[in-house]
Design an enzyme around this catalytic site. Structure first.
Site, PDB file in Angstrom:
ATOM      1  N   LYS A  78       0.770  -1.239  -0.020  1.00  0.00           N
ATOM      2  CA  LYS A  78      -0.130   0.067   0.273  1.00  0.00           C
ATOM      3  C   LYS A  78       0.850   1.085   0.002  1.00  0.00           C
ATOM      4  CE  LYS A  78      -4.065   2.210   2.576  1.00  0.00           C
ATOM      5  NZ  LYS A  78      -4.748   1.940   3.731  1.00  0.00           N
ATOM      6  N   SER A 156      -9.777   2.343   2.777  1.00  0.00           N
ATOM      7  CA  SER A 156      -8.859   3.096   1.939  1.00  0.00           C
ATOM      8  C   SER A 156      -7.798   2.135   1.211  1.00  0.00           C
ATOM      9  CB  SER A 156      -7.908   4.235   2.753  1.00  0.00           C
ATOM     10  OG  SER A 156      -7.145   3.634   3.567  1.00  0.00           O
ATOM     11  N   SER A 180     -10.437   0.214   6.978  1.00  0.00           N
ATOM     12  CA  SER A 180      -9.737   0.203   5.719  1.00  0.00           C
ATOM     13  C   SER A 180      -9.182  -1.046   5.335  1.00  0.00           C
ATOM     14  CB  SER A 180      -8.744   1.346   5.893  1.00  0.00           C
ATOM     15  OG  SER A 180      -9.638   2.873   5.726  1.00  0.00           O
TER      16      SER A 180
END
Length: 493
Positions: A78, A156, A180
């Protein structure tokens, strides 16, 4: 072996050790898939050269008999994790061009375990969002599709979820501040675990809300989550909130035996207007755990109704403080100044240009609740309610409950653009089942458990006792075995 990219981490590890394939071949299979998956916009910074070097080194370790569990396993990272010499922008314009001179503790742990980095993954800007539509790179797209509607992969960690679900990588790192990891995992039919706050170091992860953020793995199966989580965890003196506790062999704890375990069903999670499909999924999951030998117990978490407002006071307040460091002076984007502009104008123009609308909204809310005259009315009150929410869980666990079963999300994945222009509060409601876990610092895992009438995946959430990720993973493993979820998105990208 064909379709190497479709293997699970456990399958790939065993194949590598047997000599059935190599880390280089495994990595090349994933890189090929990434090249052809531009429509998903999951990877935003590819690192094929690094991946090939790490894969070759992993093959050498395997030949030498020095192969940790993740040796040779290709992963996506990420964009919130700082990776040395590789763009790490938190999907924000204000960090344009930022390449750290250091490695986050979690990614260093993974690389020490022999993992291969394929590249950086898309996400909501500074991890603020539930649909991956706040990213400076544009939104990631869910590999699951209904007719011609493109769906959100959640947020997210939307790029991480999309990449794992589409077999672009064998696993991915995510972060979870209010859901998330778990929400995007549920939206894409994969597994995602947020460990206990402090289990994974936050050092080198771009901060959103420091008392809530926690890293975790996003994988194809519960077993993979156990393998990857063990590698990610460690005590880290560089993070004052990192727990100095031994890290168990989580995979060895996956027996599937949950006889005698007490599973709590919280009445407060039965929301008005909850879709029938979510109700049925929850009931089916309860029945599966009961059939596996668990005792089902109705429980109460009375302060649940205050969780969302509490979260949306505390998280923006911490974000407001954390994001004050982005001023255009030391790194990242700096606005072009006109003659006569001073330091204040530089700060204002840089932040106005560099931050997206959602980040600005949360910074302004956070600054407001921390301001003189409102601190006690909002922030201090929210901190007190957070303590009550944490106490609710403590009382339930003290009464003998081993884990709590809830839905992971209030719906299946929704269409891109369907909520982005609506009242932001509607988007925030996606976190209704997940934010309590962050506020209380508990471990929580999302497991795919069924499909809705449109054929989209739905997930269930299990919440565990603090520091008992092994027990939680084992209960999730039993649920995964009973649910038998094997559906995959039909390739269109």
């Amino acid at each position: 072996m064909t379709d190497l990219n479709t293997l699970t981490i456990a399958e790939a590890r065993d194949a590598l050790r047997k000599g059935d394939t190599t880390a280089v071949d495994l990595t090349e299979a994933c890189l090929t898939q990434i090249e052809g998956a531009g429509a998903l916009n999951a990877f935003v910074h590819d690192t094929p050269d690094i991946a090939r070097q790490q894969a070759a080194a992993a093959d050498d370790r395997i030949k030498a008999g020095d192969a940790p569990k993740l040796c040779g396993i290709p992963l996506g990272i990420k964009d919130l994790f700082c990776t040395k010499g590789v763009a790490s922008q938190a999907a924000s314009g204000i960090l344009d061009g930022f390449k750290p001179e250091y490695e986050s503790t979690v990614t260093q742990n993974l690389f020490d375990a022999g993992a291969v980095m394929l590249g950086k993954l898309n996400m909501d800007e500074f991890a603020m969002g539930s649909s991956n539509e706040t990213s400076v790179y544009g939104n990631a797209v869910n590999p699951w599709k209904v007719d011609d509607r493109q769906l959100t992969p959640g947020g997210s960690s939307g790029g991480s979820a999309s990449a794992v679900a589409a077999d672009l990588c064998l696993g991915a790192t995510g972060t979870d501040t209010g859901g998330s990891i778990r929400q995007p995992a549920a939206f894409t039919g994969i597994t995602g675990i947020k460990p206990t706050y402090g289990r994974c170091s936050r050092w080198g992860i771009v901060a959103f809300a420091s008392s809530l953020d926690q890293a975790g793995p996003m994988t194809k199966t519960v077993r993979d989550a156990a393998i990857m989580l063990e590698a990610m965890c460690s005590h880290d003196p560089k993070d004052s909130t990192s727990a100095d506790l031994p890290v168990p062999d989580f995979e060895a704890m996956l027996t599937g035996d949950i006889k005698g375990k007490v599973i709590g069903i919280p009445r407060e999670y039965r929301m008005d207007g909850m879709p029938d499909e979510i109700e049925k999924l929850w009931a089916d999951g309860t029945a599966m755990l009961k059939d596996a030998g668990a005792e089902i117990r109705d429980i109460s978490l009375p302060h649940t109704k205050y969780a969302l407002p509490t979260y949306y006071v505390i998280a923006p307040a911490e974000a407001s403080s954390n994001l004050a460091r982005y001023d255009g002076v030391r790194y990242g984007h700096r606005a072009k100044l006109e003659q006569g502009d001073g330091i204040v104008e530089m700060y204002e123009k840089t932040r106005a240009e560099g931050f997206g609308d959602e980040v600005k909204r949360r910074v302004m809310v956070g600054t407001y609740v921390l301001s003189a005259g409102f601190y006690d009315a909002y922030y201090n009150r929210a901190r007190k309610v957070r303590t009550l929410i944490k106490r609710d869980f403590e009382q339930v666990f003290d009464a003998g409950v081993d884990a709590i079963l809830t839905p992971a999300t209030p719906s299946a994945a929704f269409g891109l653009g369907e909520m982005a222009d609506a009242d932001p509060v509607q988007m925030y409601l996606n976190d209704v089942f997940t934010v309590t876990v962050n506020l209380a610092g508990l471990p929580g895992i999302a497991v795919p458990a069924g499909l809705d009438k449109q054929g989209l995946p739905l997930g269930l959430q299990l919440i565990g006792r603090p520091w008992e990720e092994g027990d939680l993973l084992n209960t999730a493993y039993a649920l995964e075995q009973a649910a038998g979820f094997v559906a995959k998105p039909e390739k269109w990208w």
